[in-house]
Enzyme design. Sequence first.
Site, PDB file in Angstrom:
ATOM      1  N   ASP A  75       1.013   7.687   4.170  1.00  0.00           N
ATOM      2  CA  ASP A  75       1.669   7.763   2.877  1.00  0.00           C
ATOM      3  C   ASP A  75       0.587   7.893   1.803  1.00  0.00           C
ATOM      4  O   ASP A  75      -0.567   7.536   2.036  1.00  0.00           O
ATOM      5  CB  ASP A  75       2.495   6.493   2.661  1.00  0.00           C
ATOM      6  CG  ASP A  75       3.105   6.428   1.279  1.00  0.00           C
ATOM      7  OD1 ASP A  75       3.714   7.427   0.873  1.00  0.00           O
ATOM      8  OD2 ASP A  75       2.956   5.384   0.625  1.00  0.00           O
TER       9      ASP A  75
ATOM     10  N   ASP B  55       3.027   1.465   3.252  1.00  0.00           N
ATOM     11  CA  ASP B  55       3.066   0.116   2.689  1.00  0.00           C
ATOM     12  C   ASP B  55       4.381  -0.236   2.010  1.00  0.00           C
ATOM     13  O   ASP B  55       4.590  -1.375   1.635  1.00  0.00           O
ATOM     14  CB  ASP B  55       1.933  -0.057   1.666  1.00  0.00           C
ATOM     15  CG  ASP B  55       2.208   0.694   0.375  1.00  0.00           C
ATOM     16  OD1 ASP B  55       2.811   1.780   0.456  1.00  0.00           O
ATOM     17  OD2 ASP B  55       1.822   0.202  -0.695  1.00  0.00           O
TER      18      ASP B  55
ATOM     19  N   ASP C 256       8.666   3.512   3.436  1.00  0.00           N
ATOM     20  CA  ASP C 256       7.891   3.935   4.608  1.00  0.00           C
ATOM     21  C   ASP C 256       8.402   3.301   5.899  1.00  0.00           C
ATOM     22  O   ASP C 256       8.031   3.736   6.989  1.00  0.00           O
ATOM     23  CB  ASP C 256       6.415   3.557   4.435  1.00  0.00           C
ATOM     24  CG  ASP C 256       5.772   4.266   3.263  1.00  0.00           C
ATOM     25  OD1 ASP C 256       6.108   5.447   3.047  1.00  0.00           O
ATOM     26  OD2 ASP C 256       4.954   3.649   2.560  1.00  0.00           O
TER      27      ASP C 256
END
Length: 786
Positions: A474, A674, A678
Amino acid sequence: MNALPSHTDNATSSRSDKPGGDASATIKDPVCGMMVKPTKTTHHADHDGHSYHFCSAGCRAKFIAAPDSYLSATPKPDPKVSAGAIWTCPMHPQIRREGPGTCPICGMGLEPKEPSLDDAPNPELVDFTRRLWVAGALSVPLLIVSMVAELLGLHIVPAAWNSWVQLALSAPIVLWAGWPFFERGWTSLRTRHLNMFTLISIGVGAAFSYSLVATLAPGNFPATFRMHGGIVPVYYEAAGVVVTLVLLGQVLELRARATTGRAIRALLDLAPKTARRIGADGTEPEISLADVAKGDRLRIRPGDAIPVDGVVVDGRSSVDESMLTGEPAPVLKEVASLVTGGTVNGTGSLVMEARAVGSDTMLARIVKMVAEAQRSRAPIQAVADRVSGWFVPLVVLIAIMTFITWSWVGPEPRMGHALLNAIAVLVIACPCALGLATPMSIMVGTGRGAGAGVLVKNAEALQAFEKVDTLVIDKTGTLTEGKPKLIATETLGAVEETDLLSLAATVEGQSEHPLAYAIVMAAKDKGLKLDAVADFASQTGLGVTARVGGRSVTIGNAAQMKRIGADPTPLQEAADRHRHEGAGVILVAIDGELAGLLAVADPIRASARDAIQALRSEGLRIVMLTGDNRTTADAVASAVGGIDDVRADLKPEDKARIIGELKAGGAKVAMAGDGINDAPAIAAADVGLAMGTGTDVAIESAGITLTGGDLSAIVRARRLAHATMHNIRQNLLFSFLFNGIGVPVAAGVLYPVTGILLSPMLAGAAMALSSFTVVLNALRLNAVKL
């Protein structure tokens, strides 16, 4: 001084009514029992109106944490056998029971599921060590009488008494020192879980029983059992020395296994035993860590370990968070900064408010996760399980065939050679080394990872991560810090930059958007005044509007400006420049006229570029997924040195879908993220990596947690996976080779060519050292550079 008698002896107790006392008096430290002089020691504590004196700061801290346990007249229970403590087998974690004992499957001694700082020596280690000393003391004269004297031509014992002396020396070894092996061997037969102790008990029992009958009734043996001169040989030394050597191997193995819990004990030791609670009257009494409650205000002095998780409410200092992140650089903490229990304060003084205590602290969660990971089973363990299932019956069959073969075609005394070689086969075949190959490496590897900021939830994740060839990451909070900051303010000249920022911050103070927070914080850092807001409204997908001091303020994107008739063209070039540098651009209009722009960027993590290059050098393909726009995503990818594949403008469900597409294409995928958004992708990947600074949802979805949130921890996790799996394969290869070579040699396959036979004593030594070697090899993981 009014001294009280100790409940253990007549020595003076450490309790006194005043901290001084007679200089010649010696009193007992209530924790360790050492005699100390109150006037000489500097370690004192008051409890229940009395003073107590200690030999060291450590004893004082333990007393303060739990004074009643040291003052009670009732002896403290052994923490090893405390009620409710769960013990388990390192080879078979499904075996669980309260208190110590032996595994009904493999016969190994059980271990505490979660080591604690109160760990006393393993009771099995204490027992086996005592038996080893007795067996060793008797084995030396046994060898002298049975073998050394004969080789040197000495007559230490008359021939008529020789076998009786050997019986007297070997009986305590076999029947007392080796009795646990017979108990476990019988259990294995009764439960039909054949194991190492099945082989040892059969081999040693056969040698001793045969020798006993030969001593008591030698006339009953036919010629095939007799040596030249008609003497029936006895093999007491084989039985006695094998027991001694197996005990030696067990003691060495138990000692080495005890060190595998070192990582957890080191983590537990990070938390202080006491804390300084600030009372309502301003006093700061020292209390037990167990007495700290949520909401308590605690004083953290320079050099103190922070007792629990919380937030700083006063003071400023640097804190060493290396235990959490693996990074040595101290982190600045000031008012509103979060602090974690177990980290170490620097030179400043802090006052903190406790937010998480007991089992809710990050340190407690780390300890629990590591303990569970150490007991988990890697898929590769199935190989050893399948082999162990048929290994012992096969060894028994080989031993029987060895006996039959030697009794038919062996040299005289044929039966004597047949018995010794069959016993050697039973003794050298050690499935214990095979069973320990995987769990020992997993225990040490996961502990090593915990010390480097890599928390492994289970062994399956560690094995899977070694095979990963594609890493999906990410952007926000992973490659970037996840904390947007204002990096530029530009105006068209109608207003000053400070006025533009002040007006924008005043309006954005009503918004919950992350970019709004960055603008507000920038204004506060500059000391700008924020006025009252009227008529605040939010336009979804466009921006916000409000009135400030009689002026109409509109904030948002180009579409928002066009909506109110303000032409965004004059700032188009500047906006594009900031966007290509990875920043988000917010346009501001005052009273319907375009006034300026604010550029907000999420800073790239300092370690991101080096970490990405290191991961690519490990052979990983890097894919970035982000919900941000394409321009910003490309700018971030360029800033970290290039990413193989960039996907932008994604929704959470898009990330999980892309993970599935990559896996369908044959890729082994790890996903690092995080945020809550996600979590679906992390769960969908072959291995999920959660940044420890992220949300609980992401952490729960992941197989590996990187406690510091630093991207370089992924590099450490990758190297840990490689090192651990390589170590497991080494252990398995050694175990297979050892048994593949040792069993045929013990059966005597080399005798026709070389005349070499492997005695049961040498077989016992080799078997004992095999398990020890596997454990030692696993412990090498503690020295691996990550």
